[in-house]
Design a protein around this motif. Sequence first.
Motif, PDB file in Angstrom:
ATOM      1  N   ASN A 212     -18.999 -18.824 -10.033  1.00  0.00           N
ATOM      2  CA  ASN A 212     -20.018 -19.649  -9.378  1.00  0.00           C
ATOM      3  C   ASN A 212     -20.927 -18.725  -8.571  1.00  0.00           C
ATOM      4  OD1 ASN A 212     -21.502 -21.295  -7.633  1.00  0.00           O
ATOM      5  ND2 ASN A 212     -19.819 -22.716  -7.262  1.00  0.00           N
ATOM      6  N   PRO A 213     -22.187 -18.562  -8.986  1.00  0.00           N
ATOM      7  CA  PRO A 213     -23.066 -17.619  -8.280  1.00  0.00           C
ATOM      8  C   PRO A 213     -23.218 -17.884  -6.790  1.00  0.00           C
ATOM      9  CG  PRO A 213     -24.020 -18.217 -10.391  1.00  0.00           C
ATOM     10  CD  PRO A 213     -22.833 -19.116 -10.196  1.00  0.00           C
ATOM     11  N   VAL A 214     -23.408 -19.143  -6.392  1.00  0.00           N
ATOM     12  CA  VAL A 214     -23.636 -19.408  -4.972  1.00  0.00           C
ATOM     13  C   VAL A 214     -22.351 -19.349  -4.167  1.00  0.00           C
ATOM     14  CG1 VAL A 214     -25.715 -20.791  -5.388  1.00  0.00           C
ATOM     15  CG2 VAL A 214     -23.498 -21.937  -5.174  1.00  0.00           C
ATOM     16  N   ARG A 215     -21.205 -19.586  -4.803  1.00  0.00           N
ATOM     17  CA  ARG A 215     -19.945 -19.451  -4.091  1.00  0.00           C
ATOM     18  C   ARG A 215     -19.795 -18.029  -3.557  1.00  0.00           C
ATOM     19  NH1 ARG A 215     -16.584 -16.851  -2.419  1.00  0.00           N
ATOM     20  NH2 ARG A 215     -14.348 -16.739  -2.720  1.00  0.00           N
ATOM     21  N   ASP A 216     -20.356 -17.070  -4.285  1.00  0.00           N
ATOM     22  CA  ASP A 216     -20.269 -15.682  -3.864  1.00  0.00           C
ATOM     23  C   ASP A 216     -21.479 -15.260  -3.034  1.00  0.00           C
ATOM     24  OD1 ASP A 216     -18.472 -13.134  -4.841  1.00  0.00           O
ATOM     25  OD2 ASP A 216     -20.518 -12.557  -4.349  1.00  0.00           O
ATOM     26  N   LEU A 217     -22.678 -15.575  -3.510  1.00  0.00           N
ATOM     27  CA  LEU A 217     -23.890 -15.062  -2.874  1.00  0.00           C
ATOM     28  C   LEU A 217     -24.139 -15.685  -1.508  1.00  0.00           C
ATOM     29  CD1 LEU A 217     -26.411 -13.293  -3.000  1.00  0.00           C
ATOM     30  CD2 LEU A 217     -27.550 -15.159  -4.229  1.00  0.00           C
ATOM     31  N   GLY A 218     -24.010 -17.017  -1.392  1.00  0.00           N
ATOM     32  CA  GLY A 218     -24.284 -17.674  -0.117  1.00  0.00           C
ATOM     33  C   GLY A 218     -23.397 -17.159   1.010  1.00  0.00           C
ATOM     34  N   PRO A 219     -22.067 -17.157   0.834  1.00  0.00           N
ATOM     35  CA  PRO A 219     -21.201 -16.621   1.880  1.00  0.00           C
ATOM     36  C   PRO A 219     -21.387 -15.120   2.111  1.00  0.00           C
ATOM     37  CG  PRO A 219     -19.981 -18.144   0.501  1.00  0.00           C
ATOM     38  CD  PRO A 219     -21.305 -17.924  -0.164  1.00  0.00           C
ATOM     39  N   ARG A 220     -21.743 -14.360   1.078  1.00  0.00           N
ATOM     40  CA  ARG A 220     -21.976 -12.929   1.271  1.00  0.00           C
ATOM     41  C   ARG A 220     -23.173 -12.710   2.202  1.00  0.00           C
ATOM     42  NH1 ARG A 220     -20.081  -8.650  -2.032  1.00  0.00           N
ATOM     43  NH2 ARG A 220     -19.607 -10.156  -3.697  1.00  0.00           N
ATOM     44  N   ILE A 221     -24.220 -13.520   2.022  1.00  0.00           N
ATOM     45  CA  ILE A 221     -25.372 -13.445   2.920  1.00  0.00           C
ATOM     46  C   ILE A 221     -24.949 -13.773   4.347  1.00  0.00           C
ATOM     47  CG2 ILE A 221     -27.590 -14.517   3.508  1.00  0.00           C
ATOM     48  CD1 ILE A 221     -28.021 -14.915   0.471  1.00  0.00           C
ATOM     49  N   VAL A 222     -24.127 -14.815   4.501  1.00  0.00           N
ATOM     50  CA  VAL A 222     -23.655 -15.203   5.834  1.00  0.00           C
ATOM     51  C   VAL A 222     -22.819 -14.084   6.446  1.00  0.00           C
ATOM     52  CG1 VAL A 222     -22.156 -16.813   7.070  1.00  0.00           C
ATOM     53  CG2 VAL A 222     -23.795 -17.675   5.387  1.00  0.00           C
ATOM     54  N   HIS A 223     -21.960 -13.462   5.664  1.00  0.00           N
ATOM     55  CA  HIS A 223     -21.175 -12.333   6.163  1.00  0.00           C
ATOM     56  C   HIS A 223     -22.084 -11.243   6.701  1.00  0.00           C
ATOM     57  CE1 HIS A 223     -19.182  -8.358   5.680  1.00  0.00           C
ATOM     58  NE2 HIS A 223     -18.106  -8.988   6.121  1.00  0.00           N
ATOM     59  N   ALA A 224     -23.166 -10.967   5.994  1.00  0.00           N
ATOM     60  CA  ALA A 224     -24.093  -9.926   6.430  1.00  0.00           C
ATOM     61  C   ALA A 224     -24.804 -10.295   7.727  1.00  0.00           C
ATOM     62  CB  ALA A 224     -25.120  -9.647   5.334  1.00  0.00           C
ATOM     63  N   LEU A 225     -24.988 -11.593   7.981  1.00  0.00           N
ATOM     64  CA  LEU A 225     -25.770 -12.046   9.135  1.00  0.00           C
ATOM     65  C   LEU A 225     -24.921 -12.364  10.362  1.00  0.00           C
ATOM     66  CD1 LEU A 225     -28.294 -14.466   7.363  1.00  0.00           C
ATOM     67  CD2 LEU A 225     -28.726 -12.127   8.133  1.00  0.00           C
ATOM     68  N   LEU A 226     -23.662 -12.732  10.175  1.00  0.00           N
ATOM     69  CA  LEU A 226     -22.849 -13.175  11.309  1.00  0.00           C
ATOM     70  C   LEU A 226     -22.549 -12.024  12.278  1.00  0.00           C
ATOM     71  CD1 LEU A 226     -20.177 -15.548   9.731  1.00  0.00           C
ATOM     72  CD2 LEU A 226     -22.007 -16.192  11.306  1.00  0.00           C
ATOM     73  N   PRO A 227     -22.479 -12.336  13.581  1.00  0.00           N
ATOM     74  CA  PRO A 227     -22.167 -11.307  14.579  1.00  0.00           C
ATOM     75  C   PRO A 227     -20.675 -11.049  14.691  1.00  0.00           C
ATOM     76  CG  PRO A 227     -22.553 -13.398  15.683  1.00  0.00           C
ATOM     77  CD  PRO A 227     -22.814 -13.641  14.217  1.00  0.00           C
ATOM     78  N   LEU A 228     -20.084 -10.564  13.609  1.00  0.00           N
ATOM     79  CA  LEU A 228     -18.652 -10.281  13.582  1.00  0.00           C
ATOM     80  C   LEU A 228     -18.413  -8.832  14.004  1.00  0.00           C
ATOM     81  CD1 LEU A 228     -17.859 -11.903  10.134  1.00  0.00           C
ATOM     82  CD2 LEU A 228     -17.090 -12.773  12.333  1.00  0.00           C
ATOM     83  N   PRO A 229     -17.520  -8.593  14.942  1.00  0.00           N
ATOM     84  CA  PRO A 229     -17.247  -7.208  15.351  1.00  0.00           C
ATOM     85  C   PRO A 229     -16.539  -6.448  14.237  1.00  0.00           C
ATOM     86  CG  PRO A 229     -15.649  -8.674  16.350  1.00  0.00           C
ATOM     87  CD  PRO A 229     -16.665  -9.561  15.664  1.00  0.00           C
ATOM     88  N   ASN A 230     -16.931  -5.190  14.040  1.00  0.00           N
ATOM     89  CA  ASN A 230     -16.246  -4.317  13.077  1.00  0.00           C
ATOM     90  C   ASN A 230     -16.130  -4.934  11.685  1.00  0.00           C
ATOM     91  OD1 ASN A 230     -15.605  -2.402  15.217  1.00  0.00           O
ATOM     92  ND2 ASN A 230     -14.034  -3.862  15.860  1.00  0.00           N
ATOM     93  N   LYS A 231     -17.133  -5.703  11.288  1.00  0.00           N
ATOM     94  CA  LYS A 231     -17.018  -6.452  10.038  1.00  0.00           C
ATOM     95  C   LYS A 231     -17.174  -5.588   8.802  1.00  0.00           C
ATOM     96  CE  LYS A 231     -21.902  -7.866   9.856  1.00  0.00           C
ATOM     97  NZ  LYS A 231     -22.814  -9.031   9.831  1.00  0.00           N
ATOM     98  N   GLY A 232     -17.731  -4.398   8.927  1.00  0.00           N
ATOM     99  CA  GLY A 232     -17.914  -3.543   7.763  1.00  0.00           C
ATOM    100  C   GLY A 232     -19.032  -4.049   6.874  1.00  0.00           C
ATOM    101  N   GLY A 233     -19.072  -3.496   5.660  1.00  0.00           N
ATOM    102  CA  GLY A 233     -20.171  -3.798   4.749  1.00  0.00           C
ATOM    103  C   GLY A 233     -19.962  -5.071   3.952  1.00  0.00           C
ATOM    104  N   SER A 234     -21.044  -5.487   3.288  1.00  0.00           N
ATOM    105  CA  SER A 234     -21.021  -6.695   2.463  1.00  0.00           C
ATOM    106  C   SER A 234     -20.970  -6.382   0.970  1.00  0.00           C
ATOM    107  CB  SER A 234     -22.253  -7.566   2.771  1.00  0.00           C
ATOM    108  OG  SER A 234     -22.284  -7.942   4.128  1.00  0.00           O
ATOM    109  N   ASP A 235     -20.847  -5.106   0.612  1.00  0.00           N
ATOM    110  CA  ASP A 235     -20.663  -4.670  -0.768  1.00  0.00           C
ATOM    111  C   ASP A 235     -21.767  -5.203  -1.691  1.00  0.00           C
ATOM    112  OD1 ASP A 235     -19.541  -3.396  -2.928  1.00  0.00           O
ATOM    113  OD2 ASP A 235     -17.856  -4.786  -3.163  1.00  0.00           O
ATOM    114  N   TRP A 236     -23.005  -4.954  -1.322  1.00  0.00           N
ATOM    115  CA  TRP A 236     -24.129  -5.455  -2.111  1.00  0.00           C
ATOM    116  C   TRP A 236     -24.219  -4.791  -3.480  1.00  0.00           C
ATOM    117  CZ3 TRP A 236     -26.033  -9.891  -1.011  1.00  0.00           C
ATOM    118  CH2 TRP A 236     -26.032 -10.345   0.321  1.00  0.00           C
ATOM    119  N   GLY A 237     -23.621  -3.619  -3.636  1.00  0.00           N
ATOM    120  CA  GLY A 237     -23.634  -2.970  -4.940  1.00  0.00           C
ATOM    121  C   GLY A 237     -22.909  -3.765  -6.006  1.00  0.00           C
ATOM    122  N   TYR A 238     -21.933  -4.581  -5.586  1.00  0.00           N
ATOM    123  CA  TYR A 238     -21.190  -5.419  -6.527  1.00  0.00           C
ATOM    124  C   TYR A 238     -21.762  -6.823  -6.631  1.00  0.00           C
ATOM    125  CZ  TYR A 238     -17.312  -8.019  -8.618  1.00  0.00           C
ATOM    126  OH  TYR A 238     -16.548  -8.826  -9.435  1.00  0.00           O
TER     127      TYR A 238
END
Length: 262
Positions: A212-238
């Motif tokens: 499901n494209p949005v199951r992955d892309l939508g939350p990945r965008i949110v991961h990139a935007l959220l103010p999570l401490p030490n969250k690391g990368g969002s692996d955009w290469g994959y």
Amino acid sequence: MSSSDIFIGETIGTAILILLGGGVCAAVTLKASKARNAGWVAIIFGWAFAVLTAAYTTGPISGAHLNPAVTVGIAIKDGDWDNVPVYFAGQILGAMIGAVLVWITYYGQFQAHLTDREIVGGPGAQDTKSVEAQEAEAGPVLGIFSTGPEIRNAVQNLATEIIGTFVLVIAILTQGLNDSGKGLGPLGALITALVVAGIGLSLGGPTGYAINPVRDLGPRIVHALLPLPNKGGSDWGYAWVPVVGPLIGGAIAAGLYNVAFA
């Protein structure tokens, strides 16, 4: 159904899907969660029940596609592309809303997990890597939001997502559509949830079965935007793999349906 019904239904349904699906990933992953380490089978059935709940909730409003690959498959089957952009818009918005709701629900657990030295290392651990390296790698909670491969091989990973999504969409097209042909009927929603569980058990090991494209892309965008401490990368290469693979799989399933089943 009107465009507004489709948009509202897909937004609500996909938000429920990601809230419950991402929620089980958070429950199994995060420190101080009562379900921590419950395992792969818990995740599989959590996602299956997420599909079931979302489909039954919004099927009467929008047909409960909840997945651009399903929308593309139905559009190819019917030859009707008029509302495809509306479906896509509701789905991506709903996926992002669902991911934010997971973060809110598990806010304390996210904070505890991402400040635990056993998980993220000691003070300054992130500083030992370049910004580019941090952004490229999957962070310690990215798996709650999106998928990632166990073995990083683009061809295999893409093929896995194509095959898994093919199974999902061909099952929906042959068994799960309501009388109007625009979405899931009551029995179809149950069948689809069981198919999703089967895909997870049998085909989910290599990539985590985005299907499901949005199951992955939508939350990945949110991961990139959220103010999570030490969250690391969002692996955009994959990130392109779980978007492109499911769309190809859905299109192949619809093509086969038109040849063999129509």
